[in-house]
Write a protein that holds these residues in place. Structure first.
Motif, mmCIF file in Angstrom:
data_model
loop_
_atom_site.group_PDB
_atom_site.id
_atom_site.type_symbol
_atom_site.label_atom_id
_atom_site.label_comp_id
_atom_site.label_asym_id
_atom_site.label_seq_id
_atom_site.Cartn_x
_atom_site.Cartn_y
_atom_site.Cartn_z
ATOM 1 N N MET A 3 0.913 -1.105 -0.325
ATOM 2 C CA MET A 3 -0.065 0.000 -0.022
ATOM 3 C C MET A 3 0.667 1.177 -0.081
ATOM 4 O O MET A 3 0.505 2.441 -0.750
ATOM 5 C CB MET A 3 -0.989 -0.076 1.023
ATOM 6 C CG MET A 3 -1.875 1.201 1.222
ATOM 7 S SD MET A 3 -2.861 1.287 2.534
ATOM 8 C CE MET A 3 -2.775 2.817 3.150
ATOM 9 N N LEU A 4 1.939 1.124 0.802
ATOM 10 C CA LEU A 4 2.866 2.344 0.919
ATOM 11 C C LEU A 4 3.445 2.678 -0.674
ATOM 12 O O LEU A 4 3.701 3.848 -0.979
ATOM 13 C CB LEU A 4 4.021 2.294 1.929
ATOM 14 C CG LEU A 4 4.710 3.473 2.244
ATOM 15 C CD1 LEU A 4 3.741 4.475 2.783
ATOM 16 C CD2 LEU A 4 5.585 2.979 3.289
ATOM 17 N N GLY A 5 3.853 1.624 -1.287
ATOM 18 C CA GLY A 5 4.430 1.724 -2.628
ATOM 19 C C GLY A 5 3.432 2.438 -3.421
ATOM 20 O O GLY A 5 3.883 3.134 -4.289
ATOM 21 N N ARG A 6 2.200 1.936 -3.459
ATOM 22 C CA ARG A 6 1.222 2.473 -4.255
ATOM 23 C C ARG A 6 0.812 3.792 -3.829
ATOM 24 O O ARG A 6 0.805 4.878 -5.242
ATOM 25 C CB ARG A 6 -0.167 1.628 -4.159
ATOM 26 C CG ARG A 6 -1.095 2.160 -4.995
ATOM 27 C CD ARG A 6 -2.714 1.411 -5.110
ATOM 28 N NE ARG A 6 -3.385 1.706 -5.852
ATOM 29 C CZ ARG A 6 -4.740 1.941 -5.548
ATOM 30 N NH1 ARG A 6 -5.104 1.522 -4.431
ATOM 31 N NH2 ARG A 6 -5.851 2.469 -6.240
ATOM 32 N N LEU A 7 0.917 4.369 -2.850
ATOM 33 C CA LEU A 7 0.545 5.561 -2.243
ATOM 34 C C LEU A 7 1.881 6.500 -2.829
ATOM 35 O O LEU A 7 1.709 7.600 -3.414
ATOM 36 C CB LEU A 7 0.504 5.820 -0.699
ATOM 37 C CG LEU A 7 0.189 7.093 -0.313
ATOM 38 C CD1 LEU A 7 -0.989 7.614 -0.505
ATOM 39 C CD2 LEU A 7 0.416 7.046 1.321
ATOM 40 N N ALA A 8 3.062 6.098 -2.645
ATOM 41 C CA ALA A 8 4.327 7.021 -3.053
ATOM 42 C C ALA A 8 4.144 6.931 -4.582
ATOM 43 O O ALA A 8 4.705 7.926 -5.046
ATOM 44 C CB ALA A 8 5.645 6.132 -2.516
ATOM 45 N N GLY A 9 3.940 5.925 -5.352
ATOM 46 C CA GLY A 9 3.818 5.964 -6.926
ATOM 47 C C GLY A 9 2.870 7.009 -7.172
ATOM 48 O O GLY A 9 2.951 7.634 -8.066
ATOM 49 N N GLY A 10 1.777 7.196 -6.477
ATOM 50 C CA GLY A 10 0.647 8.205 -6.751
ATOM 51 C C GLY A 10 0.891 9.458 -6.628
ATOM 52 O O GLY A 10 0.573 10.343 -7.431
ATOM 53 N N TYR A 11 1.631 9.783 -5.645
ATOM 54 C CA TYR A 11 2.113 11.174 -5.475
ATOM 55 C C TYR A 11 3.630 11.536 -5.645
ATOM 56 O O TYR A 11 3.780 12.749 -5.882
ATOM 57 C CB TYR A 11 2.089 11.432 -3.875
ATOM 58 C CG TYR A 11 0.457 11.760 -3.506
ATOM 59 C CD1 TYR A 11 -0.212 12.702 -3.617
ATOM 60 C CD2 TYR A 11 -0.419 10.220 -3.117
ATOM 61 C CE1 TYR A 11 -1.557 12.671 -3.188
ATOM 62 C CE2 TYR A 11 -1.542 10.286 -2.779
ATOM 63 C CZ TYR A 11 -2.338 11.643 -2.759
ATOM 64 O OH TYR A 11 -3.602 11.650 -2.434
ATOM 65 N N LEU A 12 4.682 10.591 -5.673
ATOM 66 C CA LEU A 12 5.848 10.912 -5.742
ATOM 67 C C LEU A 12 6.549 10.571 -7.277
ATOM 68 O O LEU A 12 7.531 11.108 -7.483
ATOM 69 C CB LEU A 12 6.721 10.360 -4.810
ATOM 70 C CG LEU A 12 6.234 10.569 -3.492
ATOM 71 C CD1 LEU A 12 6.889 10.068 -2.292
ATOM 72 C CD2 LEU A 12 6.214 12.190 -3.113
ATOM 73 N N SER A 13 5.914 9.796 -7.955
ATOM 74 C CA SER A 13 6.409 9.224 -9.302
ATOM 75 C C SER A 13 6.335 10.509 -10.303
ATOM 76 O O SER A 13 5.259 11.381 -10.502
ATOM 77 C CB SER A 13 5.549 8.059 -9.871
ATOM 78 O OG SER A 13 5.792 7.722 -11.044
ATOM 79 N N PHE A 14 7.130 10.393 -11.429
ATOM 80 C CA PHE A 14 7.057 11.307 -12.564
ATOM 81 C C PHE A 14 6.974 10.722 -13.919
ATOM 82 O O PHE A 14 7.122 11.348 -14.598
ATOM 83 C CB PHE A 14 8.542 12.080 -12.421
ATOM 84 C CG PHE A 14 8.767 13.162 -11.320
ATOM 85 C CD1 PHE A 14 8.426 14.546 -11.724
ATOM 86 C CD2 PHE A 14 9.159 12.719 -10.353
ATOM 87 C CE1 PHE A 14 8.690 15.372 -10.667
ATOM 88 C CE2 PHE A 14 9.386 13.623 -9.355
ATOM 89 C CZ PHE A 14 9.342 15.080 -9.540
ATOM 90 N N LYS A 15 6.394 9.266 -13.538
ATOM 91 C CA LYS A 15 6.226 8.650 -14.553
ATOM 92 C C LYS A 15 4.704 8.533 -15.078
ATOM 93 O O LYS A 15 3.897 8.595 -14.213
ATOM 94 C CB LYS A 15 6.666 7.156 -14.877
ATOM 95 C CG LYS A 15 8.254 7.229 -14.461
ATOM 96 C CD LYS A 15 8.830 5.754 -14.521
ATOM 97 C CE LYS A 15 10.212 5.873 -14.330
ATOM 98 N NZ LYS A 15 11.132 6.554 -14.960
#
Length: 140
Positions: free
Chosen positions: A1-13
């Protein structure tokens, strides 16, 4: 869940649609605002804690904003660097104007740049269908 949250807010892709942009912007603003309030609460008793928490809030807010801008530019089929350039231009105009002693006109111009970016990101639909940055987040 934390990885999905980080990907949703911190990713540039990839791409995000307007609805996702609004929801993520609002929730990130809420979290960053809470961090800022907590920092203010620490100010009288712990100046170092105030500085640390303030820096965390500013850094997190800047990173999330940049991420959302880049992915909205991707949704329009544009390079994310153009979005980051627009963000940087607004900040530079305001800061340089203060330094040169023409604060009000510079801040007005910086606000116009920010408003134009806000309207573009928040209200203009992205490219229909797939583009170089991924599938259409609206499913069309």
């Amino acid at each position: 869940m934390l990885g999905r949250l980080a990907g949703g807010y911190l990713s540039f892709k990839g791409r995000i649609g307007r609805k996702s942009y609004w929801l993520r912007s609002a929730s990130a603003g809420f979290v960053v605002g809470l961090l800022g309030l907590c920092a203010l609460g620490l100010r009288p008793s712990s100046p170092a804690g105030f500085v640390l928490l303030s820096a965390l809030a500013i850094g997190l807010g800047a990173w999330i904003s940049a991420s959302l801008v880049v992915r909205r530019f991707h949704d329009h089929g544009r390079n994310g660097w153009a979005g980051l350039g627009a963000l940087a231009a607004g900040a530079a105009i305001g800061s340089l104007g203060q330094y040169l002693g023409v604060g009000l006109p510079a801040m007005t111009l910086a606000s116009v740049v920010g408003l134009a970016l806000f309207v573009y990101l928040g209200f203009v639909r992205g490219t229909k269908g797939d583009n170089a940055y991924g599938a259409d987040p609206a499913g069309g």
